[in-house]
Write a protein that holds these residues in place. Structure first.
Motif, mmCIF file in Angstrom:
data_model
loop_
_atom_site.group_PDB
_atom_site.id
_atom_site.type_symbol
_atom_site.label_atom_id
_atom_site.label_comp_id
_atom_site.label_asym_id
_atom_site.label_seq_id
_atom_site.Cartn_x
_atom_site.Cartn_y
_atom_site.Cartn_z
ATOM 1 N N ALA A 28 0.796 -0.939 -0.056
ATOM 2 C CA ALA A 28 -0.363 -0.197 0.314
ATOM 3 C C ALA A 28 0.528 1.483 0.425
ATOM 4 C CB ALA A 28 -0.700 0.072 1.483
ATOM 5 N N ALA A 29 0.110 2.231 -0.919
ATOM 6 C CA ALA A 29 0.681 3.664 -0.401
ATOM 7 C C ALA A 29 0.684 4.085 0.861
ATOM 8 C CB ALA A 29 0.120 4.695 -1.496
ATOM 9 N N ARG A 30 2.298 5.016 1.726
ATOM 10 C CA ARG A 30 1.481 5.741 3.011
ATOM 11 C C ARG A 30 1.698 6.952 2.889
ATOM 12 N NH1 ARG A 30 3.355 0.430 1.931
ATOM 13 N NH2 ARG A 30 2.599 -1.033 3.506
ATOM 14 N N VAL A 31 0.509 8.081 3.236
ATOM 15 C CA VAL A 31 1.365 8.869 2.872
ATOM 16 C C VAL A 31 0.617 9.573 5.200
ATOM 17 C CG1 VAL A 31 -0.922 10.501 2.469
ATOM 18 C CG2 VAL A 31 -0.761 8.309 1.375
ATOM 19 N N ALA A 32 0.984 10.386 4.873
ATOM 20 C CA ALA A 32 1.443 11.056 6.264
ATOM 21 C C ALA A 32 0.306 12.452 6.206
ATOM 22 C CB ALA A 32 2.463 11.608 7.110
ATOM 23 N N VAL A 33 -0.179 12.590 7.232
ATOM 24 C CA VAL A 33 -1.038 14.188 7.262
ATOM 25 C C VAL A 33 -0.956 15.087 7.790
ATOM 26 C CG1 VAL A 33 -2.837 15.046 7.140
ATOM 27 C CG2 VAL A 33 -3.079 13.058 5.832
ATOM 28 N N VAL A 34 0.270 15.822 8.190
ATOM 29 C CA VAL A 34 0.073 17.265 9.257
ATOM 30 C C VAL A 34 -0.578 18.082 9.420
ATOM 31 C CG1 VAL A 34 1.947 18.620 10.088
ATOM 32 C CG2 VAL A 34 3.073 16.354 8.844
ATOM 33 N N GLY A 35 -1.160 17.205 10.508
ATOM 34 C CA GLY A 35 -2.534 19.168 10.704
ATOM 35 C C GLY A 35 -3.582 17.767 10.930
ATOM 36 N N GLY A 36 -4.792 17.845 12.395
ATOM 37 C CA GLY A 36 -5.879 16.583 12.809
ATOM 38 C C GLY A 36 -7.083 17.313 12.577
#
Length: 489
Positions: A28-36
Motif C-alpha cells: 500500500a502507498a503510505r501517506v502522512a497528514v500533518v494536522g488533524g
C-alpha cells in the motif's frame, strides 16, 4: 533540500496502549497528514474514497482531533460541528492511524516523515494571528492592551494553552474589537449573549464563570473601511439581531453607500451583501436612539493608531475616507482621531500560518507555495509533498471551502499515486515507518484515536450531567488522567 516521500499507514484499532498496529497493508502507498483539523481529515477522506490500497497516519499536536472545529467554531454553532461525524468515520477506518499529542517539527521532523512515506500532506493551518503594529499593543502597567481574538476564541472553547489568557472584562463596560470578520462577530456575540444562552452550549464552565463576572455591556467593532467592504456574513449578523441588544451604526453612511451610483451597481452583482445591508438597516439604530442595557456598535472608517493609557485604557483611531470603487475601495486617513475607552481590545484582522523546517514557505503571503496542492520550490514541484487548507490558500473561507480545497489536493495526490510518480515500495513500508517512529519521542507521547474516544465519552457524560452537549477538558493532564496514563510532554 526538498524532495521525496511520505505518508500514511494502517490503524491501531483495538490497541489502546500499543503504539503501532500489526495490521499491515502490503504494497500500500503510505501517506502522512500533518494536522488533524478539517483540512487534514477532508484530505484523508477523499484519498480513502478514491483508492483502497493506501494507509494514512494523521499527526496532530493537540490531544483531541478536529482542530478549529473543536477550538475555533463558536460554541453556539453546534450545527457547524456536524462534520465531526465524517471525520470520526475517517479516523476509525482500519487504514488510518491517529497520532495525537505529536508535534511535527519538534518531536519528529518533516524530513523524517518524507524519508519513509510516499507522500506528506501539510494541513496544519494557521496558528498565529496578524498584529496591529501600533504603540501600546502589548499593554502597560498591568493593563492588557490588545488581546488576540484567536486566543480569546480558543480560551472560551477550552484550548489548554489558552486557559491562562490575560484579559480584562471588569475595569470598564466596553470592549473594542478591531476587525469586521466572522471571528470578530463571534467574539462580540459571546461577550453580549445572556449566560443562559451560552450555558446550553459546549462553552467551558470555566469560561462561563468568568463571563458571569463580566461588566461588559458594550462592544465596539471597528473596521478601517465602509459597510460594503465588511467580511462577516449575513448569518452571523442575523444571530446578533436575536440577542437583546441595540445594534448601533451610522445608518446615514450605510444608506449613502448603498444608494450611490457605484454602490448600487456593485450591489446588483453582490446579492448576499445587498441582503446583509437590508438586515443591518432593518435592525440597527442611530447612536442617539439606543436604549437597551447592552449595545453592539458597528463602526466604519476607523484605523487603530495606538493604545493610550491615561486614567485607564483607550484605543485611539484615525478616521478615514474611502477612495475608489466599492470592490477596491481604499481607506485614506483624514488625520483626525477618535479615542474609544475600553477594558481591553481584541484584534481580529486575520490569522497567519507559520513556517516549518524543511518546508518551502512564502513569508509574504504566509502560505506554502503550491500548484493545485502540489508543493513547489523555486518553481519546481517537490516530489511527494502536498498542502491543503489555510496553509495552502491563506486563512479565508468557511469549512465547506476547506472541504473543496482539500478534495482538490487529495485528487492531485491520488493522480500522482496512480501514475507511479511518487510511490516507491522499496523505501516506504509499514516496518520502516514503525521503526523510524519508534526512534523518536512519538512512542512516549502519542495519543491514539481510541484514547481520544475515551476522553470524548468522558466529556459527553459530564456535559449531560450539566445539561450541555459536553464539558471540555481544558488541560493536557486532565485528558491524560481520563485515559489512565502518563506521557512525556
Amino acid at each position: 533540500m526538498f524532495g521525496l516521500r511520505a505518508y500514511v499507514v494502517t490503524r491501531v484499532h483495538g490497541f489502546e496502549r500499543r503504539l503501532f498496529s500489526t495490521n499491515h497493508f502490503v504494497g500500500a502507498a503510505r501517506v502522512a497528514v500533518v494536522g488533524g483539523g478539517a483540512a487534514g481529515f477532508y484530505t484523508a477522506a477523499r484519498v480513502l474514497a478514491k483508492t483502497s490500497n493506501v494507509g494514512i497516519d494523521i499527526f496532530e499536536q493537540q490531544i483531541p482531533p478536529y482542530g478549529l472545529v473543536r477550538y475555533g467554531v463558536a460554541p453556539d454553532h453546534l450545527e457547524v460541528k456536524n462534520c465531526i461525524s465524517k471525520f470520526a468515520s475517517v479516523a476509525m477506518d482500519p487504514r488510518v492511524r491517529y497520532f495525537g499529542n505529536t508535534r511535527v517539527g519538534t518531536q519528529i521532523s518533516v524530513s523524517d516523515l518524507r524519508s519513509v512515506y510516499d507522500a506528506v500532506v501539510l494541513a496544519y493551518g494557521a496558528s498565529e494571528d496578524k498584529r496591529l503594529g501600533i504603540g501600546g499593543e502589548d499593554g502597560n502597567n498591568g493593563r492588557v492592551g490588545v488581546v488576540s481574538a484567536r486566543m480569546f476564541v480558543a480560551w472560551y472553547n477550552g484550548l489548554p494553552e489558552a486557559q491562562d489568557l490575560h484579559m480584562d472584562l471588569t475595569s470598564h463596560d466596553t470592549v473594542v474589537i478591531v476587525g469586521h470578520g466572522n471571528v470578530a462577530l463571534d467574539c462580540a456575540r459571546i461577550l453580549l449573549a445572556p449566560l443562559e444562552h451560552l450555558a446550553r452550549t459546549d462553552i467551558t464552565n470555566r469560561a462561563l464563570a468568568v463571563l458571569a463576572q463580566s461588566n461588559i455591556r458594550r462592544v465596539e467593532m471597528v473596521g478601517r473601511r465602509g459597510p460594503l467592504q465588511v467580511s462577516f456574513t449575513t448569518k452571523e449578523l442575523r444571530e446578533m439581531t436575536k440577542l437583546d441588544v441595540d445594534i448601533i451604526c451610522d445608518r446615514d453612511l450605510v444608506e449613502r453607500e448603498c444608494s450611490s451610483p457605484e454602490g448600487h451597481a456593485y450591489l446588483l452583482h453582490k446579492r448576499p451583501l445587498r441582503r446583509m445591508m437590508d438586515v443591518l438597516l432593518k435592525h440597527s439604530v442611530r447612536p442617539e436612539d439606543a436604549q437597551k442595557e447592552k449595545q453592539f456598535h458597528l463602526r466604519f472608517l476607523m484605523s487603530p493608531a495606538e493604545v493610550v493609557y491615561s486614567g485607564g485604557q483607550s484605543v485611539r483611531f484615525q478616521t478615514n475616507v474611502l477612495e475608489g470603487l466599492p470592490e477596491s475601495a481604499r481607506a485614506v486617513s483624514t488625520n483626525n482621531c477618535v479615542d474609544v475607552p475600553c477594558a481591553m481590545a481584541l484584534r481580529s484582522v486575520g490569522y497567519a500560518s507559520m513556517a516549518l523546517c524543511g518546508v518551502p514557505f512564502d513569508n509574504v503571503r504566509r502560505i506554502v507555495p503550491n500548484i493545485a496542492g502540489r508543493v513547489v520550490h523555486n518553481g519546481d514541484a517537490v516530489r511527494g509533498m502536498y498542502v491543503a487548507g489555510w496553509l495552502k490558500r491563506g486563512p479565508v473561507g468557511v469549512i465547506a471551502t476547506t472541504m473543496q480545497d482539500a478534495y482538490r489536493t487529495a485528487d492531485a495526490l491520488v493522480m500522482d499515486l496512480e501514475s507511479g510518480a511518487i510511490s516507491n515500495p522499496l523505501t516506504s513500508s509499514t516496518s520502516l515507518i514503525d521503526a523510524m517512529l519508534a526512534q523518536t519521542r512519538v512512542a512516549k507521547t502519542r495519543v491514539s484515536y481510541d484514547d481520544w474516544l475515551r476522553i470524548d465519552a468522558h466529556e459527553i457524560a459530564v456535559g449531560v450531567a450539566h445539561k450541555k452537549p459536553r464539558e471540555k477538558l481544558t488541560s493536557v493532564n486532565e485528558m491524560l488522567d481520563v485515559i489512565g496514563c502518563s506521557k512525556d510532554q
